[in-house]
Design a protein around this motif. Sequence first.
Motif, PDB file in Angstrom:
ATOM      1  N   ARG A  29     -24.728  50.115  10.872  1.00 41.65           N
ATOM      2  CA  ARG A  29     -25.432  51.031  11.760  1.00 41.65           C
ATOM      3  C   ARG A  29     -25.578  52.420  11.153  1.00 41.65           C
ATOM      4  NH1 ARG A  29     -23.606  54.188  16.277  1.00 41.65           N
ATOM      5  NH2 ARG A  29     -21.473  53.447  15.906  1.00 41.65           N
ATOM      6  N   ILE A  30     -26.773  52.993  11.297  1.00 46.32           N
ATOM      7  CA  ILE A  30     -27.001  54.378  10.885  1.00 46.32           C
ATOM      8  C   ILE A  30     -26.740  55.253  12.109  1.00 46.32           C
ATOM      9  CG2 ILE A  30     -28.638  56.032   9.935  1.00 46.32           C
ATOM     10  CD1 ILE A  30     -30.155  53.693   8.691  1.00 46.32           C
ATOM     11  N   HIS A  31     -25.526  55.773  12.214  1.00 45.29           N
ATOM     12  CA  HIS A  31     -25.172  56.562  13.395  1.00 45.29           C
ATOM     13  C   HIS A  31     -25.566  58.020  13.248  1.00 45.29           C
ATOM     14  CE1 HIS A  31     -21.607  58.245  11.330  1.00 45.29           C
ATOM     15  NE2 HIS A  31     -21.475  57.040  10.822  1.00 45.29           N
ATOM     16  N   ASP A  32     -25.889  58.435  12.004  1.00 47.70           N
ATOM     17  CA  ASP A  32     -26.309  59.816  11.744  1.00 47.70           C
ATOM     18  C   ASP A  32     -27.230  59.777  10.529  1.00 47.70           C
ATOM     19  OD1 ASP A  32     -26.586  62.466  10.933  1.00 47.70           O
ATOM     20  OD2 ASP A  32     -24.537  63.013  11.455  1.00 47.70           O
ATOM     21  N   SER A  33     -28.537  59.862  10.758  1.00 49.51           N
ATOM     22  CA  SER A  33     -29.498  59.706   9.665  1.00 49.51           C
ATOM     23  C   SER A  33     -29.382  60.817   8.634  1.00 49.51           C
ATOM     24  CB  SER A  33     -30.924  59.668  10.224  1.00 49.51           C
ATOM     25  OG  SER A  33     -31.226  60.858  10.934  1.00 49.51           O
TER      26      SER A  33
ATOM     27  N   ALA B 197     -32.915  50.305   3.767  1.00 48.52           N
ATOM     28  CA  ALA B 197     -32.215  51.504   4.234  1.00 48.52           C
ATOM     29  C   ALA B 197     -31.478  52.230   3.117  1.00 48.52           C
ATOM     30  CB  ALA B 197     -31.235  51.146   5.350  1.00 48.52           C
ATOM     31  N   HIS B 198     -31.360  51.561   1.946  1.00 51.72           N
ATOM     32  CA  HIS B 198     -30.666  52.164   0.812  1.00 51.72           C
ATOM     33  C   HIS B 198     -31.614  52.496  -0.340  1.00 51.72           C
ATOM     34  CE1 HIS B 198     -27.576  49.416   2.717  1.00 51.72           C
ATOM     35  NE2 HIS B 198     -27.028  50.605   2.872  1.00 51.72           N
TER      36      HIS B 198
ATOM     37  N   GLU C 138     -26.545  62.428   7.806  1.00 52.91           N
ATOM     38  CA  GLU C 138     -25.353  62.102   7.011  1.00 52.91           C
ATOM     39  C   GLU C 138     -25.644  60.952   6.065  1.00 52.91           C
ATOM     40  OE1 GLU C 138     -22.018  59.905   5.651  1.00 52.91           O
ATOM     41  OE2 GLU C 138     -23.416  59.113   7.163  1.00 52.91           O
ATOM     42  N   TRP C 139     -26.368  59.966   6.529  1.00 53.88           N
ATOM     43  CA  TRP C 139     -26.702  58.769   5.742  1.00 53.88           C
ATOM     44  C   TRP C 139     -27.428  59.170   4.454  1.00 53.88           C
ATOM     45  CZ3 TRP C 139     -25.737  53.551   6.882  1.00 53.88           C
ATOM     46  CH2 TRP C 139     -26.483  52.601   6.180  1.00 53.88           C
ATOM     47  N   LYS C 140     -28.459  59.990   4.605  1.00 59.65           N
ATOM     48  CA  LYS C 140     -29.245  60.409   3.445  1.00 59.65           C
ATOM     49  C   LYS C 140     -28.448  61.334   2.522  1.00 59.65           C
ATOM     50  CE  LYS C 140     -33.865  59.906   5.444  1.00 59.65           C
ATOM     51  NZ  LYS C 140     -34.267  58.892   4.442  1.00 59.65           N
TER      52      LYS C 140
ATOM     53  N   ASN D 177     -18.639  53.068  10.167  1.00 59.53           N
ATOM     54  CA  ASN D 177     -19.809  53.465  10.947  1.00 59.53           C
ATOM     55  C   ASN D 177     -20.204  52.461  12.025  1.00 59.53           C
ATOM     56  OD1 ASN D 177     -20.593  52.106   8.379  1.00 59.53           O
ATOM     57  ND2 ASN D 177     -22.630  52.114   9.287  1.00 59.53           N
TER      58      ASN D 177
END
Length: 285
Positions: free
Chosen positions: A165-169, A208-209, A171-173, A108
Motif C-alpha cells: 500500500r502507498i500510504h503516503d505518495s 509503482a516502482h 514519502e513513497w517517491k 506500510n
Amino acid sequence: MRFRILSLGLLLLCSSTAFAQKDATQSSEPKTPVTFYVMGDVPYKPAEDVLLPEQITKLPDDAEFVVHVGDIKAGSTPCHEGVYQKVAGMLAKSNVPVFIIPGDNEWNDCAHPAEAWKFWEQYFMRFDRRWQHSFKIFRQLEREENFSFVKGNVLFIGINLVGGRIHDSVEWKQRHADNLNWVQSNLRRFGNEVSSLVIFGHAKPMKAHNDFFDPLSETAKAFQKPILYIHGDGHTWIYDRPFAAKNLLRVEVDQGGIAPPLKVTITDDATDPFRFDRRNGKPVK
C-alpha cells in the motif's frame, strides 16, 4: 664513479617502478568468490516459527553472511511488537552476520504504519551489529536502513524498497529517490574498484516502482558491469532480465516456507559472475 652512481640510481628507479606495477597488477587480480544466503517472506505460519530457526542454525559453513529481504510475517498477522521481537530472536541465532531490509507486511501495510516502523527500527535497525565482523558497513544518512559494503570484488547495497500500500505518495517517491541516490553515490565511490554489484530490495518491479527502476536501468548501462537485483515479495522463483539494461539481472527468491535460504556465490566472471543454488533440486534458469 659519477657514471656508476647515476646507473645505480636509474636501476633503483626502474626496480621501484616495477614493484609499483606489480602491486597494481596484484590488486586487480581475482579474489576469493563471495558466498552468502538470501531468504524472504518468512515466517508466515506457526510451522515456520519452527522452520526458520532451523534454517538459520543449519546454514552451511560456507555462509559469509545472510540477508533477509523483508516480510517477517503474513499480511494478515497483526503488527504487534511481539512479532518483531520474535523474528529478531530467530535471526539472531545465526553464526554469521544477518542483514535485513523492510517488507511491506511489517510496515506500510500495517494498520498503524508509524507504530510498525518504530518496532522495525527498534528490533532490526543496524541488525548486523549483533555480530563481531570485519565488514565495513556504510549507511545512508537520510535513511539508515539503507546499507552498503564491499566484500571481495563485489559491492553490496541494501535499500528500503517495498510493495503493498502507498500510504503516503510523497514519502513513497522521496524514498525511491533516496534509494536511487544511495545506489549512485556508492557506484561513484566504489564502482571502479569492484567487478559487480548486488542490490537487495523487497519489492518486485512494478509500475509503482518505475521512478526507481527506470533510472536504475540507465545507471546500470553506464556502470556496464554485472548487477543483480534480488528480492522477495512474489514468493516464487524468478530469474530474468526485465530491464532495458541487459547487464541487470533480477532474481526473486522462493518464499522461505517452501524452500531453504538461497545460496548465492559470486565469482570474478566478467559477464556472468552470479551462481545460484536453490538447495531443493530445482533449476535456477
